[in-house]
Write an enzyme that holds these catalytic residues in place. Sequence first.
Site: not given
Ligand code: DX5
Ligand code: ZN
Length: 235
Positions: A23, A48, A50, A52, A84, A86, A155, A163, A190
């Site tokens: 990601s 991937h 993300d 938002m 992805h 969100m 999720m 993190g 994820d």
């Molecule tokens: C969080 C994202 C993830 C994020 C995961 O809402 O959807 O894709 O990058 O990060 P790690 O692998 O650090 O938990």
């Molecule tokens: Zn994600």
Amino acid sequence: MSTHAGAGSAPRELLGGVRVAPSILSADFGRLREQVAEVLQAGARVIHVDVMDGHFVPPITVGPLIVEALSELVRDAGGALEVHLMIERPERQVSAFAAAGAHSITFHAEATPHVAYTANLIRESGACVGVAINPGTPVGALAEVADILDVALCMTVNPGWGGQPFIAHSLAKLPRLRALVGEGVGVEVDGGIDAQTAPGCLQAGASLFVAGSAVFHSADPGEAYLEIARSVDAE
Ligand code: DX5
Ligand code: ZN
């Protein structure tokens, strides 16, 4: 129909296998292309992204411009860009992400009253179809769209930030999710995924492993990708 048209059957095959998907949320955006090239070089084939919106989740990240900027690099490596979303009302953004070159588009079941409509819209755009559920959302939220999914995303943290620690309760949902979608469909995890947490998810039925900080907060993202890939015997 997008000019990229979901790139034929290749992304569907990629998403159906056992894969680790780095990601870019945790990448150094000043060196984004270089960082993505590093993980592609190490063997990653699903990247991937993300997205938002500051509403569905508090942070704001990136949009179709970043997908477009990475599209050629990932395509030339034989890979797939997995977006992805969100964001609230994802149906309004499907065509923009498909036109930008997204091979796969995943949205949240919690983000729209029109889950089946949105899934079909993605399919018509030529991209692969993914639907995600938050930790507090039951697996049954996907029951009526299970037949049209390429990816079912569970999720394993609450969405919004990289993190965070893996939520162990997610492991109980994965066998039910796998039973719902059957074999050949990607069951994706994820959040909090690394070489320690990924094997348990594999055992429980997951096949796609998103990893952000475990890959890009490492001094060597390619090696970090490989460590997770080896932990699940990824393709
Ligand atoms: C969080 C994202 C993830 C994020 C995961 O809402 O959807 O894709 O990058 O990060 P790690 O692998 O650090 O938990
Ligand atoms: Zn994600």
